[in-house]
Design a protein around this motif. Structure first.
Motif, PDB file in Angstrom:
ATOM      1  N   VAL A  43       4.807   1.245 -12.594  1.00 14.91           N
ATOM      2  CA  VAL A  43       5.102   0.492 -11.459  1.00 14.91           C
ATOM      3  C   VAL A  43       5.060  -0.803 -12.084  1.00 14.91           C
ATOM      4  N   ASP A  73       2.376   7.214  -6.825  1.00 13.32           N
ATOM      5  CA  ASP A  73       1.541   8.263  -7.283  1.00 13.32           C
ATOM      6  C   ASP A  73       1.843   9.532  -6.720  1.00 13.32           C
ATOM      7  N   TYR A  83       0.838  -1.337   0.242  1.00 13.79           N
ATOM      8  CA  TYR A  83      -0.142  -0.016   0.014  1.00 13.79           C
ATOM      9  C   TYR A  83       0.766   1.262   0.070  1.00 13.79           C
ATOM     10  N   LEU A  98      -5.244  -3.905  -4.132  1.00 16.79           N
ATOM     11  CA  LEU A  98      -6.054  -3.376  -5.384  1.00 16.79           C
ATOM     12  C   LEU A  98      -7.427  -3.697  -5.621  1.00 16.79           C
ATOM     13  N   TRP A 131       2.094   1.847  -3.470  1.00 16.92           N
ATOM     14  CA  TRP A 131       1.356   2.489  -4.415  1.00 16.92           C
ATOM     15  C   TRP A 131       1.150   4.068  -4.332  1.00 16.92           C
ATOM     16  N   HIS A 153      -8.525   0.243  -4.592  1.00 18.21           N
ATOM     17  CA  HIS A 153      -7.845   1.242  -4.673  1.00 18.21           C
ATOM     18  C   HIS A 153      -7.026   1.209  -6.333  1.00 18.21           C
ATOM     19  N   ARG A 154      -6.876   2.281  -6.839  1.00 21.05           N
ATOM     20  CA  ARG A 154      -6.416   2.015  -8.433  1.00 21.05           C
ATOM     21  C   ARG A 154      -5.270   3.118  -8.313  1.00 21.05           C
ATOM     22  N   PRO A 155      -4.190   2.747  -8.357  1.00 18.66           N
ATOM     23  CA  PRO A 155      -3.100   3.704  -8.531  1.00 18.66           C
ATOM     24  C   PRO A 155      -3.271   4.582 -10.028  1.00 18.66           C
ATOM     25  N   VAL A 209       0.319  -0.130 -13.997  1.00 14.94           N
ATOM     26  CA  VAL A 209       0.985  -1.138 -13.051  1.00 14.94           C
ATOM     27  C   VAL A 209       1.155  -2.346 -14.069  1.00 14.94           C
ATOM     28  N   THR A 262      -4.092  -5.137 -11.763  1.00 14.59           N
ATOM     29  CA  THR A 262      -2.846  -4.602 -12.448  1.00 14.59           C
ATOM     30  C   THR A 262      -3.477  -3.931 -13.943  1.00 14.59           C
TER      31      THR A 262
END
Length: 269
Positions: A53, A45, A38, A100, A41, A103-105, A109, A128
């Protein structure tokens, strides 16, 4: 942000490489690993010099999912360390964000898979964007065979990423899939010789890194934002994401570099 007990972090140019690092347990999930993920990520960002990533695993494995021995005993390994307990208490959703699940970077990825990528490993994989696997890699959602539920998002996301009949077969049989089978159903994009998944993933990441970062991030955001919209709604949303990109200095630099036959120098402006 840095290494934790089971998560290694390093830079390869503009790519942040996150390595699940618990090879003695085939990189089964632990609390230190999830905290490190976490934080990784978030760090990617927050750092404008990071453009992509790569997520991979150490020791010839990607991730064998939850530590079932720990689950049957006293809980997830590492949970007895006050540092990790405090982090989880402060953010009870931290483990889901690390995987993930929701949560979306902002940055793309790329997954580099060798060996087992099963149960929680296949669940993380679904978060990903681009996926590469060695030809001996294995995939699957084994939860039902253990009387468990793949609560990391697979009953929702998998049917949106591969045809529903294949999603249901994977979910309901709990059987392993080879890398070729996973590619055939669309779960992964590339099958490469064993031991070269990371190399290919880094090469793909470098191609992403050479593109305009504002454009890349806007394109990724648009793809996910419009996935569940009607075509008309999606096209309208796309314009809202896309038009501002044309007004950036990077867009002008891209056109200028093309005309001058030179590599562009993007400045996130």
């Amino acid at each position: 942000m840095g290494d934790t007990e089971h998560l290694s972090v390093r830079r390869e140019g503009a790519t942040l490489v996150l390595t699940l690092n618990r090879p003695e347990a085939r990189n089964a999930l632990s609390l230190p690993m999830l905290v490190g993920l976490y934080d990784g990520w978030l760090a990617a960002d927050a750092d404008d010099s990071v453009r992509s990533v790569v997520l991979t695993g150490a020791g010839g494995a990607f991730c064998a999912g939850m530590d079932l021995k720990a689950l049957a005993g006293k809980g997830m390994r590492g949970a007895d360390d006050a540092r990790w307990r405090e982090r989880l208490a402060a953010d009870p959703d931290l483990h889901w964000k690390a995987m993930l699940r929701h949560h979306r970077p902002r940055k793309p990825v790329v997954a580099a898979v060798e060996g087992p990528c099963v149960a929680g490993g296949t669940e993380i994989l679904q978060g990903t964007d681009i996926r590469v696997a060695g030809e001996s890699a294995t995939f699957g959602l084994f939860e039902v065979k253990r009387g468990l539920f793949p609560i990391g998002g697979s009953t929702v996301r998998l049917q949106r990423q591969i045809p529903r009949t294949h999603a249901l077969e994977m979910l309901l049989t709990g059987r392993p899939y080879t890398a070729r089978e996973a590619a055939d159903v669309g779960l992964i994009g590339h099958v490469v010789p064993d031991g070269t998944a990371l190399e290919r993933a880094l090469a793909i990441a470098e191609q992403v890194n050479a593109c305009g970062p504002l454009a890349v991030e806007a394109v990724k955001a648009s793809v996910y934002e419009t996935a569940d919209l009607s075509e008309a709604e999606g096209l309208a949303a796309e314009l809202k994401r896309g038009w501002p990109v044309f007004d950036t200095a990077d867009a002008k630099e891209g056109a200028r570099a093309f005309a001058e036959k030179r590599p562009p120098v993007y400045r996130r402006a």
